[in-house]
Design a protein around this motif. Structure first.
Motif, PDB file in Angstrom:
ATOM      1  N   GLY A 291      -8.960   7.095  -9.946  1.00 29.55           N
ATOM      2  CA  GLY A 291      -7.512   7.008  -9.575  1.00 29.55           C
ATOM      3  C   GLY A 291      -7.402   6.642  -8.098  1.00 29.55           C
ATOM      4  O   GLY A 291      -6.735   5.785  -7.811  1.00 29.55           O
ATOM      5  N   VAL A 292      -8.070   7.206  -7.161  1.00 28.51           N
ATOM      6  CA  VAL A 292      -8.005   6.784  -5.828  1.00 28.51           C
ATOM      7  C   VAL A 292      -8.281   5.323  -5.626  1.00 28.51           C
ATOM      8  O   VAL A 292      -7.690   4.536  -4.686  1.00 28.51           O
ATOM      9  CB  VAL A 292      -8.846   7.541  -4.885  1.00 28.51           C
ATOM     10  N   THR A 293      -9.324   4.762  -6.416  1.00 25.93           N
ATOM     11  CA  THR A 293      -9.722   3.354  -6.036  1.00 25.93           C
ATOM     12  C   THR A 293      -8.817   2.390  -6.556  1.00 25.93           C
ATOM     13  O   THR A 293      -8.280   1.581  -5.981  1.00 25.93           O
ATOM     14  CB  THR A 293     -11.007   3.302  -7.035  1.00 25.93           C
ATOM     15  N   ALA A 294      -8.037   2.866  -7.807  1.00 24.74           N
ATOM     16  CA  ALA A 294      -6.905   2.200  -8.426  1.00 24.74           C
ATOM     17  C   ALA A 294      -5.932   1.997  -7.478  1.00 24.74           C
ATOM     18  O   ALA A 294      -5.058   0.975  -7.064  1.00 24.74           O
ATOM     19  CB  ALA A 294      -6.449   2.449  -9.672  1.00 24.74           C
ATOM     20  N   ALA A 295      -5.394   3.182  -6.743  1.00 23.13           N
ATOM     21  CA  ALA A 295      -4.210   3.240  -5.626  1.00 23.13           C
ATOM     22  C   ALA A 295      -4.554   2.485  -4.570  1.00 23.13           C
ATOM     23  O   ALA A 295      -3.644   1.566  -4.193  1.00 23.13           O
ATOM     24  CB  ALA A 295      -4.241   4.651  -5.470  1.00 23.13           C
TER      25      ALA A 295
ATOM     26  N   ALA B  98      -7.009   2.341   4.258  1.00 24.31           N
ATOM     27  CA  ALA B  98      -6.179   1.822   3.394  1.00 24.31           C
ATOM     28  C   ALA B  98      -4.930   1.078   4.063  1.00 24.31           C
ATOM     29  O   ALA B  98      -4.616  -0.140   4.110  1.00 24.31           O
ATOM     30  CB  ALA B  98      -5.887   2.482   2.269  1.00 24.31           C
ATOM     31  N   GLY B  99      -4.588   1.806   4.996  1.00 17.03           N
ATOM     32  CA  GLY B  99      -3.294   1.078   5.856  1.00 17.03           C
ATOM     33  C   GLY B  99      -4.009   0.179   6.854  1.00 17.03           C
ATOM     34  O   GLY B  99      -3.110  -0.817   6.807  1.00 17.03           O
ATOM     35  N   TYR B 100      -5.099   0.144   7.368  1.00 17.60           N
ATOM     36  CA  TYR B 100      -5.325  -0.908   8.514  1.00 17.60           C
ATOM     37  C   TYR B 100      -6.042  -2.039   7.564  1.00 17.60           C
ATOM     38  O   TYR B 100      -5.619  -3.248   7.768  1.00 17.60           O
ATOM     39  CB  TYR B 100      -6.362  -0.375   9.154  1.00 17.60           C
ATOM     40  N   THR B 101      -6.340  -1.804   6.190  1.00 23.41           N
ATOM     41  CA  THR B 101      -6.979  -3.047   5.400  1.00 23.41           C
ATOM     42  C   THR B 101      -5.636  -3.586   4.955  1.00 23.41           C
ATOM     43  O   THR B 101      -5.389  -4.860   5.001  1.00 23.41           O
ATOM     44  CB  THR B 101      -7.450  -2.275   4.048  1.00 23.41           C
TER      45      THR B 101
END
Length: 768
Positions: free
Chosen positions: A739-743, A655-658
């Motif tokens: 949850g994790v997908t929305a985050a 997610a950070g790289y995205t």
């Protein structure tokens, strides 16, 4: 190089995404490498004063658990011969056994470490431990203990036999519990280490010891002593190493992805500039070298800043890694210059690898084509992208369709492979898929001015939208797939494991590595002691865990096939205490078992894993009762905790790289559209209206990527669920990690809005 340096200085904003990606990648590599290199096997501290150690011979099975002990007589005889060598001041066998302190009837300390906490008093000299008060133990029931005890007091302990009370006769300045040599030999399952304290050159003593030991053992000195690190500690280090390796690998690949996308977008935006260079005589080779030089400068600058940052952050991670069971207690990070240099070099190589394709395409720009190019995006799909995208999509579809015909044990893996192919295909074909999706999503707002601008700006900038949507697609898809697969498999594992046991309750360890004999017999049951056997038949040898049960040897099918034996054949069995005997194989079944009397005779330190209960429970120290389902779910949750930690780290890094890729793409794209936004202002649009347009475009791109990634992942996840259902023969629910997908999607959306709006707001403040 001078032209490249001038370009970097004057257009650093265009390279910001590359700089951040390389900085983060190098920091991750440097920090992970420092943690990994600092986490090396170490010989136990109890052998600090024994530079030469001897262990039993290698059985040749490839599993160090099969390195069976010497019997007490064999170890004593060998130690006597070794003590006669020149330079040897003492040759001390070290038999160890399980013992755990009890406080208020409950076990204390680390359960796995307690397996090696009981020792013979003579072995204290191997660690340099001395009495600080009192005297050495001289009779059964007496013990010399570590700090915190007082001679004369009574301590409650738990051993493989059950709860006991020991009298403390002395206090030592080191860890462990020390009983008489005779008592330790009685309680231990043989001897696995003989330590030598020496004077003079340890290597000379080691060479002389090797001549005495011959094939009866292995002499270890120097770094070879580190092989005696306890298995429980080695396993912890191994788990931590897997996470570090995964982070380094993901960081390297993500850096390549961000660098390549940044360079590709930069090259597309600089087509006129590069075309002008070609028009004034620059050769394709010069264009390529300029782009390589620009990338190398950015990578070196980012690496020289990122590597020290990673090394400084590494010690901060030592505590959390120990706390989460990824490193053993006492782990510290040491200075690792190789991690620093290696990370900088890797960052440079990765960055140059990422710019290769963009540099090759840029060198092929025709001067006239570049100078005549319109502001709209050129062809968004190259022939290669079409072919590879279709091949990935077809390959993933074929793999999903073929899953019902694959062997059960390979279906889950095939499902994950199909998902990766489908995600790759969707990312490559995203410019084609984006157009119909944008038309559908933007339809409700087509009548408004903002809606029209967003729709037309997106459709004419498909390459820009695809560059923003692709990393979101990959990250959301991987998040849904990995988290959903793990959650689905955990539920399936609970159903499958529960089905293996009859309804009822079980007695399980409570803060201990196993159940003592007293804990089991108190329930009126027979202990199901677990031991390790080394079984030989002809030229074949196999090591197997076995349960003490029944009155004859029963082999599991895998061992029987490996050894080439059947019911009625005779095999040689070597027990953990070093004793050997000939036994006849009574039957071949699912698990290996051996008469319980033989286990207790040759492995007095053996424990029972769990027992089924069919009567009222008798409370005992170190044991508790659970319903079958709760017991199974606890086991799964213990493993799931580490898996969840891995997922959190991997998804967080992805997610950070995205976020970097999305933010960088939009920063560059928005900055390059200043002329377009200036025209909107001249036409009467205010800054707020322009911000709303670019914000809507950014959110549209993120939404398209999330939808595409989610759809592909759901299709793949359904295939994985079907494969798991076939494996266990039961229906299971498809679990979506909302949850994790929305985050992850929210983080991408927030950064996209910020990156798209910043150049406009900054430009307004500059103009004013």
């Amino acid at each position: 190089m001078s032209a490249a340096w001038a370009m970097v200085r004057h257009r650093f904003a265009s390279f910001a995404g590359m700089f951040v990606a390389v900085f983060l990648g190098v920091a991750v590599v440097a920090g992970s490498a420092a943690l990994y290199l600092s986490s090396r096997p170490q010989a136990p501290a109890r052998y600090d004063l024994a530079p030469v150690l001897i262990t039993p011979p290698d059985p040749g099975t490839g599993d160090d658990r099969d390195r069976q002990s010497w019997t007490a007589a064999q170890a004593t005889a060998l130690a006597t011969r070794l003590a006669e060598l020149a330079g040897v001041t003492a040759a001390v066998p070290d038999p160890w056994f399980y013992v755990q302190r009890l406080e208020s009837g409950r076990p204390t300390g680390d359960a796995q470490a307690a397996l090696l906490d009981g020792h013979a008093w003579s072995s204290a000299a191997l660690g340099g431990y001395r009495l600080t008060s009192g005297r050495a133990p001289a009779a059964p029931g007496e013990v010399a203990a570590g700090p915190g005890t007082t001679p004369g007091e009574s301590v409650a302990v738990l051993t493989s036999a059950g709860p006991e009370k020991w009298l403390v006769t002395g206090t030592v300045d080191g860890p462990g519990l020390y009983v008489t040599d005779r008592e330790a030999a009685r309680r231990a399952s043989g001897v696995r280490v003989i330590g030598l304290t020496v004077t003079g050159d340890p290597q000379r003593v080691a060479d002389a010891a090797a001549a005495v030991v011959g094939t009866d053992g292995v002499v270890r000195s120097g770094s070879d002593r580190d092989a005696l690190e306890p298995d429980s500690v080695t396993r912890i280090r191994w788990i931590g190493a897997q996470l570090l390796i995964a982070l380094v690998t993901l960081g390297a690949f993500a850096t390549v992805f961000v660098v390549s996308s940044t360079c590709a977008l930069s090259a597309a935006q600089r087509r006129r500039e590069l075309g002008l260079l070609r028009a004034v005589g620059a050769t394709p080779g010069q264009v390529r070298r300029m782009m390589y030089a620009e990338t190398a400068l950015i990578a070196l600058l980012a690496g020289l800043l990122g590597a020290p940052a990673g090394l400084m952050a590494a010690p901060l991670l030592a505590g959390p890694m120990v706390g989460n069971g990824l490193e053993p207690a006492g782990f510290t990070v040491t200075w690792q210059p190789m991690a620093l240099a290696g990370a900088v070099l890797l960052g440079l190589i990765v960055a140059l690898g990422g710019v290769t394709a963009a540099a090759r395409r840029a060198s092929r720009i025709a001067p006239l084509d570049a100078l005549r190019e319109a502001a709209a995006d050129p062809r968004s799909m190259t022939p290669t992208r079409w072919v590879v995208g279709f091949l990935c999509g077809i390959g993933g579809g074929v793999l999903l369709a073929a899953m019902p015909s694959l062997p059960l044990e390979t279906r889950s893996t095939a499902g994950l492979g199909a998902a990766m192919l489908l995600l790759s295909g969707a990312a490559l074909l995203s410019p084609v898929l984006i157009v119909p999706l944008v038309r559908v999503v933007a339809r409700p707002w087509r009548g408004t001015a903002t809606g029209m601008l967003v729709r037309e700006g997106t459709l004419t900038g498909v390459r820009r939208v695809a560059s923003t949507a692709a990393p979101v697609l990959a990250t959301v898809g991987l998040t849904v797939l990995l988290a959903g697969t793990v959650a689905t498999i955990e539920v399936a594992a609970g159903i499958d494991e529960t089905a293996r046991y009859p309804e009822g309750t079980v007695l399980v360890p409570d803060g201990t590595p196993g159940l003592s004999a007293a804990a089991v017999t108190a329930q009126g049951a027979e202990p199901a002691l677990t031991t390790r056997l080394l079984i030989t038949h002809g030229d074949s040898t196999a090591g197997r865990d076995a349960t003490g049960r029944g009155d004859a040897l029963v082999l599991d099918r895998l061992s029987a096939a490996e050894l080439g034996v059947a019911a009625g054949d005779a095999v040689t069995v070597r027990f953990v205490d070093g004793a050997e005997t000939q036994l006849s194989v009574k039957a071949v079944a699912d698990e290996t078992s051996i008469p319980s009397g033989l286990v207790r005779q040759h492995d007095p330190d053996a424990l029972t894993g769990m027992i089924m209960l069919d009567r009222e429970v008798v409370p005992v120290p170190g044991a508790r009762t659970l319903a079958i389902h709760d017991f199974v779910m606890e086991e799964i949750e213990d493993e799931g905790r580490l898996i969840d930690l891995f997922l959190l780290a991997l998804i967080g890094l992805s997610a950070g790289y995205t976020a970097i890729a999305v933010g960088n793409t939009l920063l560059m794209a928005t900055a390059a559209r200043r002329g377009e936004f200036r025209a909107l202002r001249l036409a009467g649009a205010g800054t707020g209206q322009v911000v709303r347009v670019v914000t809507a475009e950014a959110l549209l791109a993120v939404t398209v990527g999330a939808v595409l990634g989610g759809l592909v992942a759901v299709v793949s996840l359904a295939g994985v669920r079907a494969a798991v259902e076939d494996e266990i023969g039961r229906e299971i629910a498809l679990i979506m990690p909302w949850g994790v997908t929305a985050a992850v999607t929210t983080v991408c959306a927030a950064l996209a809005v910020l990156a798209a709006s910043f150049p406009i707001l900054r430009g307004r403040s500059t103009d004013s």
